[in-house]
Design an enzyme around this catalytic site. Structure first.
Site, PDB file in Angstrom:
ATOM      1  N   ARG A 198       0.137 -10.165   9.733  1.00 51.11           N
ATOM      2  CA  ARG A 198       1.195  -9.030  10.238  1.00 51.11           C
ATOM      3  C   ARG A 198       1.373  -9.238  11.411  1.00 51.11           C
ATOM      4  O   ARG A 198       2.512  -8.836  11.832  1.00 51.11           O
ATOM      5  CB  ARG A 198       0.730  -7.774   9.759  1.00 51.11           C
ATOM      6  CG  ARG A 198       0.519  -7.703   8.421  1.00 51.11           C
ATOM      7  CD  ARG A 198       0.345  -5.994   7.811  1.00 51.11           C
ATOM      8  NE  ARG A 198      -0.197  -5.745   6.385  1.00 51.11           N
ATOM      9  CZ  ARG A 198       0.483  -5.998   5.222  1.00 51.11           C
ATOM     10  NH1 ARG A 198       1.683  -6.582   5.225  1.00 51.11           N
ATOM     11  NH2 ARG A 198      -0.098  -5.957   4.156  1.00 51.11           N
ATOM     12  N   LYS A 209      -8.980  -4.432  11.343  1.00 50.01           N
ATOM     13  CA  LYS A 209      -8.129  -4.953  10.139  1.00 50.01           C
ATOM     14  C   LYS A 209      -8.278  -6.549  10.236  1.00 50.01           C
ATOM     15  O   LYS A 209      -9.356  -6.903  10.834  1.00 50.01           O
ATOM     16  CB  LYS A 209      -6.528  -4.600  10.369  1.00 50.01           C
ATOM     17  CG  LYS A 209      -6.448  -3.127  10.187  1.00 50.01           C
ATOM     18  CD  LYS A 209      -6.586  -2.853   8.679  1.00 50.01           C
ATOM     19  CE  LYS A 209      -6.276  -1.294   8.268  1.00 50.01           C
ATOM     20  NZ  LYS A 209      -6.548  -0.958   7.009  1.00 50.01           N
ATOM     21  N   GLN A 220      -9.308   1.598   0.411  1.00 51.76           N
ATOM     22  CA  GLN A 220     -10.134   0.531  -0.091  1.00 51.76           C
ATOM     23  C   GLN A 220     -11.624   1.096  -0.294  1.00 51.76           C
ATOM     24  O   GLN A 220     -12.067   0.819  -1.603  1.00 51.76           O
ATOM     25  CB  GLN A 220     -10.511  -0.615   0.931  1.00 51.76           C
ATOM     26  CG  GLN A 220      -9.123  -1.356   0.894  1.00 51.76           C
ATOM     27  CD  GLN A 220      -9.239  -2.358   2.070  1.00 51.76           C
ATOM     28  OE1 GLN A 220     -10.445  -2.755   2.851  1.00 51.76           O
ATOM     29  NE2 GLN A 220      -8.316  -3.141   2.417  1.00 51.76           N
ATOM     30  N   GLY A 245      -9.638  -7.993   2.548  1.00 47.51           N
ATOM     31  CA  GLY A 245     -10.630  -7.006   2.504  1.00 47.51           C
ATOM     32  C   GLY A 245     -10.524  -6.179   1.193  1.00 47.51           C
ATOM     33  O   GLY A 245     -11.411  -5.597   0.598  1.00 47.51           O
ATOM     34  N   ASP A 289      -0.728  -0.371   7.486  1.00 44.65           N
ATOM     35  CA  ASP A 289      -0.275  -1.736   7.724  1.00 44.65           C
ATOM     36  C   ASP A 289       0.735  -2.099   8.610  1.00 44.65           C
ATOM     37  O   ASP A 289       1.188  -3.216   8.727  1.00 44.65           O
ATOM     38  CB  ASP A 289      -0.376  -2.528   6.444  1.00 44.65           C
ATOM     39  CG  ASP A 289      -1.721  -2.271   5.728  1.00 44.65           C
ATOM     40  OD1 ASP A 289      -2.569  -2.354   6.161  1.00 44.65           O
ATOM     41  OD2 ASP A 289      -1.556  -2.195   4.405  1.00 44.65           O
ATOM     42  N   SER A 329      -9.686   5.742   4.048  1.00 44.85           N
ATOM     43  CA  SER A 329      -9.524   4.299   3.617  1.00 44.85           C
ATOM     44  C   SER A 329      -9.416   4.042   2.191  1.00 44.85           C
ATOM     45  O   SER A 329     -10.344   4.728   1.175  1.00 44.85           O
ATOM     46  CB  SER A 329     -10.915   3.432   3.867  1.00 44.85           C
ATOM     47  OG  SER A 329     -11.041   2.290   3.225  1.00 44.85           O
ATOM     48  N   LYS A 336       1.042  -6.158  -2.616  1.00 41.88           N
ATOM     49  CA  LYS A 336      -0.409  -6.868  -2.442  1.00 41.88           C
ATOM     50  C   LYS A 336      -1.328  -5.796  -3.208  1.00 41.88           C
ATOM     51  O   LYS A 336      -2.065  -6.210  -3.932  1.00 41.88           O
ATOM     52  CB  LYS A 336      -0.473  -7.142  -1.106  1.00 41.88           C
ATOM     53  CG  LYS A 336      -1.841  -7.918  -0.976  1.00 41.88           C
ATOM     54  CD  LYS A 336      -2.048  -8.758   0.443  1.00 41.88           C
ATOM     55  CE  LYS A 336      -1.979  -7.839   1.841  1.00 41.88           C
ATOM     56  NZ  LYS A 336      -3.219  -7.268   1.998  1.00 41.88           N
ATOM     57  N   SER A 337      -1.301  -4.555  -2.984  1.00 37.23           N
ATOM     58  CA  SER A 337      -2.324  -3.668  -3.153  1.00 37.23           C
ATOM     59  C   SER A 337      -2.133  -3.517  -4.992  1.00 37.23           C
ATOM     60  O   SER A 337      -3.337  -3.566  -5.393  1.00 37.23           O
ATOM     61  CB  SER A 337      -2.204  -2.275  -2.712  1.00 37.23           C
ATOM     62  OG  SER A 337      -2.171  -2.172  -1.159  1.00 37.23           O
TER      63      SER A 337
HETATM   64  C1  S3P Z   1      -5.401  -1.365   1.106  1.00 35.98           C
HETATM   65  C2  S3P Z   1      -5.722  -0.353   1.999  1.00 35.98           C
HETATM   66  C3  S3P Z   1      -5.540  -0.336   3.360  1.00 35.98           C
HETATM   67  C4  S3P Z   1      -4.733  -1.367   3.807  1.00 35.98           C
HETATM   68  C5  S3P Z   1      -4.896  -2.685   3.071  1.00 35.98           C
HETATM   69  C6  S3P Z   1      -4.674  -2.489   1.648  1.00 35.98           C
HETATM   70  C7  S3P Z   1      -5.535  -1.183  -0.305  1.00 35.98           C
HETATM   71  O1  S3P Z   1      -6.961  -0.805   4.101  1.00 35.98           O
HETATM   72  O2  S3P Z   1      -4.814  -1.424   5.203  1.00 35.98           O
HETATM   73  O3  S3P Z   1      -3.973  -3.604   3.455  1.00 35.98           O
HETATM   74  O4  S3P Z   1      -4.880  -1.920  -1.157  1.00 35.98           O
HETATM   75  O5  S3P Z   1      -6.397  -0.326  -0.669  1.00 35.98           O
HETATM   76  P1  S3P Z   1      -8.063   0.627   4.209  1.00 35.98           P
HETATM   77  O6  S3P Z   1      -8.133   1.569   3.032  1.00 35.98           O
HETATM   78  O7  S3P Z   1      -9.220  -0.149   4.575  1.00 35.98           O
HETATM   79  O8  S3P Z   1      -7.438   1.322   5.360  1.00 35.98           O
END
Ligand code: S3P
Length: 437
Positions: A392, A345, A172, A97, A318, A170, A24-25
């Site tokens: 999840r 989350k 993200q 998110g 995750d 994070s 996914k990322s």
């Molecule tokens: C992700 C980072 C994680 C993870 C999310 C995907 C990403 O979140 O929980 O499912 O793709 O960068 P955080 O960076 O907020 O921890």
């Protein structure tokens, strides 16, 4: 709230040879960078889940032509770093998110205004973690009351690079700032005491953007261009995680997971399961699209409780719903600390897992930053749990049902399609006793 539900029951040992869907990322980032590149990029192994598709739909609305010649394949005709154009209304990130936070960084650097919205879960998630540092860079973004979506991003604000300490660990937040940094004057630097996944950094390098990075630091400067490249998305370790735990707790299981993404910033659960006594063997280690991959063979082994080392928390952020199920089926107590982020989350994953485990007669004590779970080697009791629309959590309880003393009914499962389309069918092929309720 969705009416969809599943019924899981103790079944047969899990066996077979399976491949879980794309990461996914990586799928989110591949669309974003390919959209902003000069030239045409081909993405293979793209996750056909709702989250990644929401990001794809947003870039289409920002003027990017994206073809789907086959499932899991995208041909992205990049518009160049300054080629996006304003959409005609709010951009819907769905449940994601990652989509919202990363796209907010990119939109902060555009000449036009945009609005980002999300579903009920995303609309409750904290956005100040990105809007505050973006404001320090010069961005003008309004949030809803309390710092949640929608985000109104005003275009045309000149951005300047900043040095940022990523205290929340994070990926993200880091990625959002690096993407805004593409449009900023000067250098954007992100420091991390606890390193997070580095897909944005790796992919920027693959698309030809000069970037320095190592665990704990990433730095880049604005003013370059992205060059189209082909991306192969590895299988998502976080999706494989459900099968790693399931085969570890169901006696007699022997399951092979093919070509799983093994980026070290993602595989914390592997270390932790092994500390608990799991039997997981890696083979055929290789590389796909610049990412390490391997086949993972997992066989049943009796697990025992441990104190989860905090150093692994960001690398398995995750995987806690799955880990909580492993802990519930392990002999003795498992203690999780340093995992406050689970509270924000797709649901409050500490509270949602605790409520579900209690409904299955498992002894769990909540803490602000984790929980202590006292497991039983014969698994969980039967009962009914609510996933609160968290993909999840739904999949975690589907596993629990395979090692239960009765039927487990899981409510509100439709959002599994956000990250793992076809989970139910793939789980059935591996021997899960799991059906629509
Ligand atoms: C992700 C980072 C994680 C993870 C999310 C995907 C990403 O979140 O929980 O499912 O793709 O960068 P955080 O960076 O907020 O921890």
């Amino acid at each position: 709230m969705s009416a969809a539900s599943w019924i899981a029951a103790p079944g047969v040992p899990l066996r077979g040879d399976i491949r879980v869907p794309g990461d996914k990322s990586v799928s989110h980032r591949a669309i974003m960078l390919a959209a902003l590149a000069d030239g045409t990029s081909r993405i293979e192994g793209f996750l056909e889940g709702e989250d990644a598709r929401a990001t794809e739909a947003i870039f289409r609305r920002l003027g990017v032509d994206i073809e789907t010649p086959a499932p899991g394949v995208r041909i992205v005709h990049g518009v160049g770093i300054d080629g996006l154009r304003a959409a005609d209304g709010p951009l819907d990130c769905g449940n994601a998110g990652t989509g919202m936070r990363l796209i907010a960084g990119l939109l902060a650097g555009q000449a036009f205004d945009s609005t980002l919205v999300g579903d009920a879960s995303l609309s409750k998630r904290p956005m100040r973690r990105v809007t505050e540092p973006l404001a320090r860079m010069g961005a003008r973004i309004e949030t809803g009351e309390g710092g949640v979506p929608p985000l109104h991003v005003h275009g045309g604000a000149p951005l300047t690079g900043i040095a940022f300490d990523n205290v929340l660990a994070s990926a993200q937040v880091k990625s959002c700032l690096l993407l805004a940094g593409l449009y900023a004057d000067g250098e954007t630097v992100v420091h991390e005491a606890r390193p997070t996944r580095d897909y944005t950094e790796r992919m920027l390098a693959a698309f030809g953007w000069p970037i320095d990075f190592a665990p704990g630091i990433a730095r880049l400067r604005g003013g370059h261009r992205l060059r189209a490249t082909d991306v192969r998305v590895p299988a998502d370790f976080s999706s494989a995680a459900f099968f790693l735990v399931a085969a570890s707790i169901v006696p007699g299981s022997d399951l092979l997971l093919r070509r799983v993404g093994m980026n070290p910033r993602r595989t914390g659960l592997l270390h932790v399961l092994r500390l608990m006594g799991a039997d997981i063997v890696e083979s055929d280690a290789g590389e796909e699209g610049g990412e390490p991959v391997a086949d993972l063979r997992v066989r049943y082994a009796p697990l025992h409780g441990i104190d989860v080392p905090e150093q692994h928390v960001p690398d398995m952020i995750d995987e806690f719903p799955a880990l909580f199920i492993a802990a519930a089926c392990a002999h003795g107590a498992t203690r999780v600390t340093g995992a406050h982020e689970l509270r924000v989350k797709e649901s409050d994953r500490i509270a949602t897992m605790a409520a579900g485990l209690r409904a299955l007669d498992v002894d769990i004590e909540e803490a602000p930053d984790g929980a202590t779970i006292t497991g039983r080697a014969d698994g969980v009791g039967g009962g009914r749990v609510d996933s609160h629309g968290d993909h999840r959590i739904a999949m975690a309880f589907a596993i629990a049902g395979q090692r239960s003393r009765g039927e487990v009914v899981i409510d509100d499962t439709a959002n599994v399609a956000t990250s793992f389309p076809g989970f139910l069918e793939l789980a059935q092929t591996a021997g899960f006793s799991l059906r629509n309720g």
